[in-house]
Design a protein around this motif. Sequence first.
Motif, mmCIF file in Angstrom:
data_model
loop_
_atom_site.group_PDB
_atom_site.id
_atom_site.type_symbol
_atom_site.label_atom_id
_atom_site.label_comp_id
_atom_site.label_asym_id
_atom_site.label_seq_id
_atom_site.Cartn_x
_atom_site.Cartn_y
_atom_site.Cartn_z
ATOM 1 N N THR A 31 -0.625 3.802 18.869
ATOM 2 C CA THR A 31 -0.275 5.202 19.082
ATOM 3 C C THR A 31 -1.578 6.001 19.169
ATOM 4 N N PRO A 32 -1.735 6.839 20.183
ATOM 5 C CA PRO A 32 -2.965 7.642 20.307
ATOM 6 C C PRO A 32 -3.145 8.566 19.089
ATOM 7 N N TYR A 33 -4.407 8.851 18.747
ATOM 8 C CA TYR A 33 -4.713 9.688 17.585
ATOM 9 C C TYR A 33 -4.062 11.066 17.698
ATOM 10 N N LYS A 34 -3.995 11.627 18.903
ATOM 11 C CA LYS A 34 -3.376 12.945 19.075
ATOM 12 C C LYS A 34 -1.925 12.924 18.620
ATOM 13 N N GLU A 35 -1.202 11.882 18.953
ATOM 14 C CA GLU A 35 0.203 11.773 18.551
ATOM 15 C C GLU A 35 0.329 11.571 17.043
ATOM 16 N N ILE A 36 -0.604 10.821 16.446
ATOM 17 C CA ILE A 36 -0.561 10.615 14.992
ATOM 18 C C ILE A 36 -0.759 11.957 14.292
ATOM 19 N N VAL A 37 -1.694 12.768 14.817
ATOM 20 C CA VAL A 37 -1.933 14.100 14.244
ATOM 21 C C VAL A 37 -0.653 14.939 14.334
ATOM 22 N N ALA A 38 0.028 14.862 15.463
ATOM 23 C CA ALA A 38 1.235 15.672 15.682
ATOM 24 C C ALA A 38 2.391 15.247 14.785
ATOM 25 N N THR A 39 2.471 13.974 14.416
ATOM 26 C CA THR A 39 3.609 13.500 13.615
ATOM 27 C C THR A 39 3.300 13.387 12.123
ATOM 28 N N THR A 40 2.093 13.694 11.718
ATOM 29 C CA THR A 40 1.736 13.605 10.293
ATOM 30 C C THR A 40 1.200 14.944 9.805
ATOM 31 N N GLU A 41 0.804 14.960 8.553
ATOM 32 C CA GLU A 41 0.286 16.173 7.924
ATOM 33 C C GLU A 41 -1.184 16.435 8.199
ATOM 34 N N TYR A 42 -1.847 15.514 8.917
ATOM 35 C CA TYR A 42 -3.271 15.684 9.188
ATOM 36 C C TYR A 42 -3.474 16.673 10.321
ATOM 37 N N ASN A 43 -4.573 17.438 10.219
ATOM 38 C CA ASN A 43 -4.789 18.491 11.203
ATOM 39 C C ASN A 43 -5.894 18.187 12.222
ATOM 40 N N SER A 44 -6.490 16.967 12.184
ATOM 41 C CA SER A 44 -7.498 16.625 13.204
ATOM 42 C C SER A 44 -7.546 15.110 13.423
ATOM 43 N N GLU A 45 -8.028 14.755 14.590
ATOM 44 C CA GLU A 45 -8.172 13.326 14.902
ATOM 45 C C GLU A 45 -9.209 12.672 13.998
ATOM 46 N N ILE A 54 0.847 -1.198 0.000
ATOM 47 C CA ILE A 54 0.000 0.000 0.000
ATOM 48 C C ILE A 54 0.885 1.251 0.000
ATOM 49 N N SER A 55 0.259 2.379 -0.202
ATOM 50 C CA SER A 55 1.015 3.638 -0.314
ATOM 51 C C SER A 55 1.811 3.923 0.952
ATOM 52 N N GLY A 56 2.849 4.730 0.822
ATOM 53 C CA GLY A 56 3.703 5.099 1.945
ATOM 54 C C GLY A 56 2.922 5.774 3.055
ATOM 55 N N ASN A 57 1.992 6.673 2.666
ATOM 56 C CA ASN A 57 1.172 7.371 3.647
ATOM 57 C C ASN A 57 0.337 6.380 4.461
ATOM 58 N N CYS A 58 -0.339 5.435 3.779
ATOM 59 C CA CYS A 58 -1.171 4.435 4.474
ATOM 60 C C CYS A 58 -0.303 3.534 5.351
ATOM 61 N N LYS A 59 0.846 3.159 4.833
ATOM 62 C CA LYS A 59 1.742 2.297 5.601
ATOM 63 C C LYS A 59 2.153 2.989 6.902
ATOM 64 N N ASN A 60 2.494 4.261 6.813
ATOM 65 C CA ASN A 60 2.897 5.041 7.979
ATOM 66 C C ASN A 60 1.758 5.155 8.987
ATOM 67 N N ILE A 61 0.563 5.523 8.508
ATOM 68 C CA ILE A 61 -0.610 5.683 9.385
ATOM 69 C C ILE A 61 -0.953 4.363 10.074
ATOM 70 N N LEU A 62 -0.986 3.263 9.286
ATOM 71 C CA LEU A 62 -1.356 1.978 9.861
ATOM 72 C C LEU A 62 -0.294 1.444 10.825
ATOM 73 N N THR A 63 0.958 1.698 10.537
ATOM 74 C CA THR A 63 2.029 1.273 11.450
ATOM 75 C C THR A 63 1.852 1.946 12.808
ATOM 76 N N LEU A 64 1.558 3.245 12.776
ATOM 77 C CA LEU A 64 1.302 3.966 14.031
ATOM 78 C C LEU A 64 0.040 3.443 14.715
ATOM 79 N N PHE A 65 -1.006 3.218 13.934
ATOM 80 C CA PHE A 65 -2.277 2.740 14.479
ATOM 81 C C PHE A 65 -2.112 1.363 15.132
ATOM 82 N N PHE A 66 -1.451 0.416 14.423
ATOM 83 C CA PHE A 66 -1.256 -0.934 14.961
ATOM 84 C C PHE A 66 -0.322 -0.944 16.164
ATOM 85 N N ALA A 67 0.515 0.072 16.302
ATOM 86 C CA ALA A 67 1.387 0.203 17.473
ATOM 87 C C ALA A 67 0.636 0.851 18.636
#
Length: 185
Positions: free
Chosen positions: A141-155, A126-139
């Motif tokens: 990682t709280p949504y707030k932290e995912i927002v802080a480390t990615t380009e997304y601006n909301s949970e 899958i795409s790099g973006n999806c791989k990154n998001i899912l890796t964080l999700f499966f680990a």
Amino acid sequence: MGKNVLDALIDGDSKIINKVYTTNFPLVKKFVLQNNGNEEDAKDVFQKALLQIAVRHRKEGITIETSFGGYLFKVCKNLWRRELNSYKKRVTNKGIIELTSEYRDYSLAVMEQKRQELFVEKLDKISGNCKNILTLFFAKTPYKEIVATTEYNSESAVRQRVFKCKKKLIELIENDERYKSLIEI
């Protein structure tokens, strides 16, 4: 004595029937025990034989040319052999060999490893973006932290992206030919 015993069976003469038991049962018991039976089996066979002889005598008026004990033993022997043959014809689960815990655990571990390999292989596709998001999700990682480390601006945006990426990953896995052999039945 043959005729007296036959009549005693029909009449229920307990004195003669007890004598038949004490005289003949030990031999029948020995035969059944030597041929894969137990004492209960011997008692059942002996009782069935006496009943069968009594019924035949009442219906047909049979006469016994040999000794009653010899005739009774032959009937018991035939009944027990039929019983053993019926055991052979019955379908039982005794032939099924259960996997021992060690082998079962090993089999489950192999299946789990194959599932993990398929998962990782499809995650890489899958795409790099999806791989990154899912890796964080499966680990976890709280949504707030995912927002802080990615380009997304909301949970909420991260949740939507995780949902779409998981859906894509599931599609890739389910469309693989190995998937059906790896699912639990």
